[in-house]
Design a protein around this motif. Sequence first.
Motif, PDB file in Angstrom:
ATOM      1  N   ASN A 180     -34.129  60.913   2.629  1.00  0.00           N
ATOM      2  CA  ASN A 180     -33.711  61.449   1.328  1.00  0.00           C
ATOM      3  C   ASN A 180     -32.524  60.682   0.762  1.00  0.00           C
ATOM      4  OD1 ASN A 180     -35.680  63.465   1.312  1.00  0.00           O
ATOM      5  ND2 ASN A 180     -34.368  64.915   2.398  1.00  0.00           N
ATOM      6  N   LEU A 181     -31.594  60.311   1.631  1.00  0.00           N
ATOM      7  CA  LEU A 181     -30.436  59.544   1.192  1.00  0.00           C
ATOM      8  C   LEU A 181     -30.855  58.179   0.661  1.00  0.00           C
ATOM      9  CD1 LEU A 181     -27.334  59.359   1.006  1.00  0.00           C
ATOM     10  CD2 LEU A 181     -27.360  58.417   3.336  1.00  0.00           C
ATOM     11  N   MET A 182     -31.813  57.555   1.345  1.00  0.00           N
ATOM     12  CA  MET A 182     -32.288  56.237   0.918  1.00  0.00           C
ATOM     13  C   MET A 182     -32.983  56.303  -0.436  1.00  0.00           C
ATOM     14  SD  MET A 182     -33.695  54.937   4.636  1.00  0.00           S
ATOM     15  CE  MET A 182     -34.397  53.413   4.017  1.00  0.00           C
ATOM     16  N   LYS A 183     -33.595  57.432  -0.738  1.00  0.00           N
ATOM     17  CA  LYS A 183     -34.281  57.585  -2.018  1.00  0.00           C
ATOM     18  C   LYS A 183     -33.325  57.862  -3.170  1.00  0.00           C
ATOM     19  CE  LYS A 183     -38.493  59.413   0.129  1.00  0.00           C
ATOM     20  NZ  LYS A 183     -39.389  60.601   0.264  1.00  0.00           N
ATOM     21  N   LYS A 184     -32.210  58.541  -2.865  1.00  0.00           N
ATOM     22  CA  LYS A 184     -31.322  59.001  -3.924  1.00  0.00           C
ATOM     23  C   LYS A 184     -30.186  58.032  -4.233  1.00  0.00           C
ATOM     24  CE  LYS A 184     -32.138  63.904  -2.897  1.00  0.00           C
ATOM     25  NZ  LYS A 184     -31.518  65.174  -2.434  1.00  0.00           N
ATOM     26  N   MET A 185     -29.784  57.228  -3.236  1.00  0.00           N
ATOM     27  CA  MET A 185     -28.632  56.349  -3.420  1.00  0.00           C
ATOM     28  C   MET A 185     -29.031  54.888  -3.263  1.00  0.00           C
ATOM     29  SD  MET A 185     -25.526  58.282  -1.408  1.00  0.00           S
ATOM     30  CE  MET A 185     -24.447  56.889  -1.785  1.00  0.00           C
ATOM     31  N   MET A 192     -39.932  50.760   2.985  1.00  0.00           N
ATOM     32  CA  MET A 192     -39.537  51.952   3.735  1.00  0.00           C
ATOM     33  C   MET A 192     -39.484  53.185   2.868  1.00  0.00           C
ATOM     34  SD  MET A 192     -36.586  50.975   6.478  1.00  0.00           S
ATOM     35  CE  MET A 192     -36.964  50.072   7.974  1.00  0.00           C
ATOM     36  N   VAL A 193     -38.857  53.062   1.692  1.00  0.00           N
ATOM     37  CA  VAL A 193     -38.662  54.223   0.827  1.00  0.00           C
ATOM     38  C   VAL A 193     -40.015  54.793   0.405  1.00  0.00           C
ATOM     39  CG1 VAL A 193     -37.731  55.001  -1.377  1.00  0.00           C
ATOM     40  CG2 VAL A 193     -36.455  53.356   0.002  1.00  0.00           C
ATOM     41  N   ASP A 194     -40.973  53.938   0.106  1.00  0.00           N
ATOM     42  CA  ASP A 194     -42.298  54.420  -0.293  1.00  0.00           C
ATOM     43  C   ASP A 194     -42.979  55.175   0.846  1.00  0.00           C
ATOM     44  OD1 ASP A 194     -41.965  53.252  -2.767  1.00  0.00           O
ATOM     45  OD2 ASP A 194     -42.905  51.354  -2.173  1.00  0.00           O
ATOM     46  N   VAL A 195     -42.835  54.661   2.071  1.00  0.00           N
ATOM     47  CA  VAL A 195     -43.468  55.306   3.224  1.00  0.00           C
ATOM     48  C   VAL A 195     -42.791  56.639   3.537  1.00  0.00           C
ATOM     49  CG1 VAL A 195     -43.940  55.096   5.689  1.00  0.00           C
ATOM     50  CG2 VAL A 195     -44.217  53.120   4.187  1.00  0.00           C
ATOM     51  N   LEU A 196     -41.458  56.662   3.410  1.00  0.00           N
ATOM     52  CA  LEU A 196     -40.710  57.885   3.709  1.00  0.00           C
ATOM     53  C   LEU A 196     -40.928  58.949   2.635  1.00  0.00           C
ATOM     54  CD1 LEU A 196     -37.383  56.268   4.931  1.00  0.00           C
ATOM     55  CD2 LEU A 196     -39.064  57.454   6.333  1.00  0.00           C
TER      56      LEU A 196
END
Length: 264
Positions: free
Chosen positions: A99-104, A260-264
Amino acid sequence: MKDLFRAIFNYRLFVLSSIKNDLRIRFLRSKLGTLWIVIHPLMQVLIFAIILSEVLSAKLPGIDNKYAYALYLMAGTLCWTLFSETISKCLTLFIDNGNLMKKMAFPRICLALIAAGTMLVNNLLLLAAVLLVFAVLGHFPGHHFVWLPALMLVTLMLGMGVGLLLGTMNVFMRDIGQVVPVVLQAMFWLTPVVYNINILPENLQSWFKYNPMYPLVTSYQNVLVFGKAPLWLDVVVLAAVSMVILLVALVVFRRASPEMVDVL
């Protein structure tokens, strides 16, 4: 790779503050605070020492202390804890921070550096507790103790290299997260932490020495317990291998990071 190191430098304050906050939050949520960092490994040492010391204490020549086996266990546990907990932390690092990787927007490698810093601080606190127990038991490491920081650095570098590689792969293949704990458990018993390798048959000792953790754990035990120098040749070779693994892990991570972000 040059851009990666530049990003790390530019976000160094973010990494340091995140390590501080991670430790502070962990301590604030627990009434015993920092004690939990040392309670678990020391309790493991106590259990093994009580159960096995009568069987194995006579197999530790060169230690003039009735608590020799407990000392031997603590030295090995100090090394193994840093290695295994670093891998375990990195294994789910990107999944836990999805979630952090997606938001920041920030360099993803900072997460690995934060994990490394946190593990190092935890291990330093455990080292302080171990040295306190050593003093209570009447054992004081010799001058070879000065080599311990170098051994800790190699251990952390090996754990980060393997952990970062596995953590990146675990984002895309979740079965890795189930297999690694089993492998670590098996590897623990193949490493001379609980026992001295000299109790094994000679034809098996040479095979056990192929374990990459053997020179590190043995070197920890040498400098902390036996008053000997580390296994320098093996440690230097392992340090070189660890550096290669870490560089490979960084390359794999950099190439996989955009997906990574797409997979997560």
